[in-house]
Design an enzyme around this catalytic site. Sequence first.
Site, PDB file in Angstrom:
ATOM      1  N   ASP A   8      -0.365   6.119 -11.830  1.00 39.48           N
ATOM      2  CA  ASP A   8       0.069   6.755 -12.855  1.00 39.48           C
ATOM      3  C   ASP A   8      -1.225   6.725 -13.895  1.00 39.48           C
ATOM      4  O   ASP A   8      -2.075   5.901 -13.767  1.00 39.48           O
ATOM      5  CB  ASP A   8       1.410   6.421 -13.328  1.00 39.48           C
ATOM      6  CG  ASP A   8       1.441   5.049 -13.780  1.00 39.48           C
ATOM      7  OD1 ASP A   8       0.616   4.174 -14.061  1.00 39.48           O
ATOM      8  OD2 ASP A   8       2.753   4.685 -14.218  1.00 39.48           O
ATOM      9  N   CYS A  65       0.770   1.293 -11.001  1.00 36.08           N
ATOM     10  CA  CYS A  65       1.456   1.598 -12.066  1.00 36.08           C
ATOM     11  C   CYS A  65       1.885   0.630 -13.088  1.00 36.08           C
ATOM     12  O   CYS A  65       1.022  -0.394 -12.930  1.00 36.08           O
ATOM     13  CB  CYS A  65       2.661   2.382 -11.889  1.00 36.08           C
ATOM     14  SG  CYS A  65       3.949   1.239 -11.021  1.00 36.08           S
ATOM     15  N   THR A  67       4.132  -1.658 -13.391  1.00 35.27           N
ATOM     16  CA  THR A  67       4.666  -2.850 -12.850  1.00 35.27           C
ATOM     17  C   THR A  67       4.475  -2.737 -11.226  1.00 35.27           C
ATOM     18  O   THR A  67       4.572  -3.949 -10.832  1.00 35.27           O
ATOM     19  CB  THR A  67       6.275  -3.003 -13.173  1.00 35.27           C
ATOM     20  OG1 THR A  67       6.791  -1.811 -12.434  1.00 35.27           O
ATOM     21  CG2 THR A  67       6.650  -3.115 -14.545  1.00 35.27           C
ATOM     22  N   HIS A  98       3.564 -10.442   8.464  1.00 37.59           N
ATOM     23  CA  HIS A  98       5.180 -10.490   8.953  1.00 37.59           C
ATOM     24  C   HIS A  98       5.932  -9.020   8.927  1.00 37.59           C
ATOM     25  O   HIS A  98       6.509  -8.857   9.651  1.00 37.59           O
ATOM     26  CB  HIS A  98       6.204 -11.255   7.953  1.00 37.59           C
ATOM     27  CG  HIS A  98       5.505 -12.759   8.120  1.00 37.59           C
ATOM     28  ND1 HIS A  98       6.345 -13.694   7.648  1.00 37.59           N
ATOM     29  CD2 HIS A  98       4.542 -13.379   8.866  1.00 37.59           C
ATOM     30  CE1 HIS A  98       5.680 -14.883   7.882  1.00 37.59           C
ATOM     31  NE2 HIS A  98       4.595 -14.590   8.938  1.00 37.59           N
ATOM     32  N   HIS A 133       8.187 -10.758  14.596  1.00 34.99           N
ATOM     33  CA  HIS A 133       8.052  -9.809  13.356  1.00 34.99           C
ATOM     34  C   HIS A 133       8.468  -8.169  14.005  1.00 34.99           C
ATOM     35  O   HIS A 133       9.157  -7.508  13.260  1.00 34.99           O
ATOM     36  CB  HIS A 133       6.849 -10.015  12.569  1.00 34.99           C
ATOM     37  CG  HIS A 133       6.741 -11.514  12.087  1.00 34.99           C
ATOM     38  ND1 HIS A 133       7.616 -11.947  11.298  1.00 34.99           N
ATOM     39  CD2 HIS A 133       5.795 -12.429  12.563  1.00 34.99           C
ATOM     40  CE1 HIS A 133       7.022 -13.198  11.064  1.00 34.99           C
ATOM     41  NE2 HIS A 133       5.988 -13.474  11.923  1.00 34.99           N
TER      42      HIS A 133
END
Length: 155
Positions: A8, A65, A67, A98, A133
């Site tokens: 962003d 972005c 966060t 994983h 996994h």
Amino acid sequence: MKIAFGSDHVGYEMKCEIMAYLAEKGIECTDFGPYTTDRVDYPDYALAVANAVNQGAFEKGILICGTGVGISIAANKVNGIRAVVCSEPYSAQLSRQHNNTNVLAFGARVVGIELAKMIVDCWLAGQYEGDRHQIRVNKIAEIEKLQDVAEGACS
């Protein structure tokens, strides 16, 4: 390796720096926008990158972005995408080993550029281990199929 990038407006400058960093290592990077710091909505760029990865045009995607949270949530709405938001290298590496993550997200307001480079390096170096996994990754894919069926039933 080909990596799709998106951000962003908050992540724009860090995106440019990370793309240049990877280009110096010989990694092909494609920018899905934005191309300025003008205010934009991160879901638009998350969708573009997630679709490009999901369709096989790119092996991986990186999203940035403020966060990393919102942009990763948006990317995870695309079936076949396993996006992870990371603020440190260990989780980035384990997400590859994983969970076979194919999109990495982080926040320009959360990590500095040098830490972001370490996160990217560890994520790219991580090799999917499969085995036990894979059972879990398959279960995630089954959840996606259930969502497709539920959506089709309501149409």
